[in-house]
Design a protein around this motif. Sequence first.
Motif, short mmCIF file in Angstrom:
data_model
loop_
_atom_site.label_atom_id
_atom_site.label_comp_id
_atom_site.label_asym_id
_atom_site.label_seq_id
_atom_site.Cartn_x
_atom_site.Cartn_y
_atom_site.Cartn_z
N PHE A 110 0.87 -1.18 0.00
CA PHE A 110 0.00 0.00 0.00
C PHE A 110 0.91 1.23 0.00
CE2 PHE A 110 -2.32 3.43 1.98
CZ PHE A 110 -3.63 3.30 1.50
N TYR A 111 0.84 2.00 -1.08
CA TYR A 111 1.69 3.18 -1.22
C TYR A 111 0.82 4.43 -1.17
CZ TYR A 111 5.17 6.40 -3.15
OH TYR A 111 6.03 7.46 -3.35
N GLY A 161 4.37 9.32 0.41
CA GLY A 161 5.61 8.56 0.34
C GLY A 161 5.72 7.44 1.34
N ASP A 162 4.71 7.26 2.19
CA ASP A 162 4.73 6.16 3.15
C ASP A 162 4.23 4.88 2.47
OD1 ASP A 162 5.66 7.82 5.10
OD2 ASP A 162 3.74 8.01 6.15
N MET A 163 4.82 3.77 2.86
CA MET A 163 4.46 2.48 2.28
C MET A 163 4.20 1.46 3.38
SD MET A 163 6.72 0.03 -0.27
CE MET A 163 6.59 1.15 -1.67
N LEU A 164 3.12 0.69 3.22
CA LEU A 164 2.78 -0.37 4.15
C LEU A 164 2.97 -1.71 3.45
CD1 LEU A 164 -0.55 1.13 5.53
CD2 LEU A 164 1.73 1.32 6.53
N LYS A 180 12.03 -11.22 10.70
CA LYS A 180 11.92 -10.91 12.11
C LYS A 180 12.24 -9.43 12.34
CE LYS A 180 13.63 -12.37 16.63
NZ LYS A 180 14.59 -13.24 17.35
N ASP A 181 11.45 -8.79 13.19
CA ASP A 181 11.63 -7.36 13.48
C ASP A 181 11.57 -6.51 12.22
OD1 ASP A 181 11.98 -7.96 16.19
OD2 ASP A 181 14.13 -8.30 15.90
N ARG A 182 10.75 -6.93 11.27
CA ARG A 182 10.65 -6.20 10.00
C ARG A 182 9.99 -4.85 10.18
NH1 ARG A 182 5.54 -6.64 7.36
NH2 ARG A 182 4.05 -7.79 8.65
N LYS A 183 10.18 -4.00 9.20
CA LYS A 183 9.49 -2.71 9.16
C LYS A 183 8.25 -2.87 8.28
CE LYS A 183 13.94 -0.28 9.24
NZ LYS A 183 14.86 0.59 8.46
N LYS A 184 7.09 -2.87 8.88
CA LYS A 184 5.88 -3.04 8.09
C LYS A 184 5.34 -1.72 7.54
CE LYS A 184 3.73 -4.95 11.51
NZ LYS A 184 2.71 -5.60 12.39
N ALA A 185 5.88 -0.59 8.04
CA ALA A 185 5.45 0.72 7.57
C ALA A 185 6.69 1.61 7.45
CB ALA A 185 4.44 1.34 8.52
N ILE A 186 7.05 1.98 6.22
CA ILE A 186 8.28 2.75 6.01
C ILE A 186 7.98 4.08 5.32
CG2 ILE A 186 9.78 0.73 5.95
CD1 ILE A 186 9.77 0.89 2.90
N SER A 187 8.84 5.07 5.59
CA SER A 187 8.77 6.37 4.92
C SER A 187 9.90 6.42 3.90
CB SER A 187 8.93 7.51 5.93
OG SER A 187 7.82 7.57 6.80
N ILE A 188 9.55 6.71 2.66
CA ILE A 188 10.52 6.65 1.57
C ILE A 188 10.99 8.06 1.22
CG2 ILE A 188 10.89 5.88 -0.80
CD1 ILE A 188 8.68 3.84 -0.36
N ASN A 189 12.32 8.24 1.10
CA ASN A 189 12.86 9.57 0.81
C ASN A 189 12.61 9.95 -0.65
OD1 ASN A 189 14.98 8.57 -0.89
ND2 ASN A 189 16.21 8.12 0.95
N VAL A 190 12.90 11.19 -0.97
CA VAL A 190 12.54 11.74 -2.28
C VAL A 190 13.21 10.97 -3.42
CG1 VAL A 190 12.69 13.78 -3.77
CG2 VAL A 190 12.10 14.04 -1.35
N ASP A 191 14.50 10.67 -3.29
CA ASP A 191 15.20 9.98 -4.37
C ASP A 191 14.64 8.58 -4.59
OD1 ASP A 191 16.87 12.12 -4.83
OD2 ASP A 191 18.41 11.41 -3.44
N ALA A 192 14.40 7.84 -3.51
CA ALA A 192 13.85 6.49 -3.64
C ALA A 192 12.43 6.53 -4.17
CB ALA A 192 13.89 5.77 -2.29
N ARG A 247 -3.72 6.76 -3.76
CA ARG A 247 -2.83 5.70 -3.31
C ARG A 247 -2.68 4.65 -4.41
NH1 ARG A 247 -8.37 5.86 -3.01
NH2 ARG A 247 -9.32 3.90 -2.34
N ILE A 248 -1.62 3.87 -4.29
CA ILE A 248 -1.41 2.72 -5.17
C ILE A 248 -1.52 1.47 -4.32
CG2 ILE A 248 0.25 1.49 -6.61
CD1 ILE A 248 1.31 4.22 -7.48
N VAL A 249 -2.32 0.53 -4.78
CA VAL A 249 -2.52 -0.74 -4.08
C VAL A 249 -2.02 -1.85 -5.00
CG1 VAL A 249 -4.19 -2.29 -3.02
CG2 VAL A 249 -4.51 0.18 -2.85
N PHE A 250 -1.08 -2.63 -4.51
CA PHE A 250 -0.46 -3.69 -5.31
C PHE A 250 -0.64 -5.01 -4.57
CE2 PHE A 250 3.79 -4.92 -7.59
CZ PHE A 250 3.05 -5.66 -8.52
N TRP A 251 -1.38 -5.93 -5.18
CA TRP A 251 -1.65 -7.23 -4.59
C TRP A 251 -0.83 -8.29 -5.32
CZ3 TRP A 251 -7.73 -6.95 -4.66
CH2 TRP A 251 -8.15 -6.03 -3.68
N LEU A 252 -0.20 -9.19 -4.56
CA LEU A 252 0.69 -10.20 -5.12
C LEU A 252 0.36 -11.58 -4.57
CD1 LEU A 252 3.72 -7.96 -4.43
CD2 LEU A 252 3.32 -8.85 -6.72
#
Length: 290
Positions: free
Chosen positions: A44-45, A65-68, A116-128, A89-94
């Motif tokens: 989920f972007y 820019g946040d991604m779940l 383990k200890d994954r990041k399920k919600a990340i903030s993506i910087n401008v370049d990425a 938003r963009i929703v991508f199902w796999l």
Amino acid sequence: MKRNSARSHFNRQQMSENHYEIYHFVDKNVRNVSLHHHDFYEIFYFIDGDNQFYIEGENYVLKSGDMLLINPTELHQCVVYPSKKEYERIVFWLKPDFVRMLSSPEFDLLSCFHAKDRKKAISINVDARRDIESLFARILEMDNFQGVGKNIMRNALVMELLVKINNLVIDKQTPVVGENRMSLLIKDVIAYIEANLKEDLTLEVLANQFFISKFHLAREFKKYSSVSIHQYIKLKRLILAKEYILKNESILDVYALCGFGDYSNFFRAFKQEYDMTPRQFYHMMTQPNH
């Protein structure tokens, strides 16, 4: 990036396509969906809007820019607030088998959903973000591709996207999305429920386990997870039941393995939630080309 109108009320448990589905939603009038899960992985972007996202008792207010990254066992819900902004938003199902096919013996592309200890919600910087949004756009445009090698190109784009996401997840410099509210009590309760789904999990049992009143527990749980404890436990037991069914456990035995009191309660809950019987689910998931 191309903008499409959203389809309304999207909370299907099954996908209609063989490998993946991707949607770029832009709309203003969105009906909130109930807490749910899918039999597939979801990226989920978030691009714009005013909302709050619940994932297993964790609550996030998203910014552009946040991604779940949501795996099939995780209950989640997006609550959209009235706003003058368009909700984009963009929703991508796999499908799991599709991603496993793209993976290699050296690296599992599903790691970002399970580590383990994954990041399920990340903030993506401008370049990425430029790279990620470009890949989303190219995957979206594959429906209109008329040249040869469409499947090869499609697979290559999905692989590149997942490799980039996995690298973002393991990069210590990638920030996680801050939780809007946090309750250590509810996190502990959810962890206990997850570890004891086969056991007696009445409200009274849980209240005694955590030395609080059942009324306080019920109120706090609903506050942080958006559903009652009873509903949450039922959904988690149904997710576990699906796993057992796909492992070829006898459907007549599954109800006990998942903590349901009797088969009739299990059957009724399963059909009510998924609009199909346990046996229909098994046949649908195991048929060729699913």
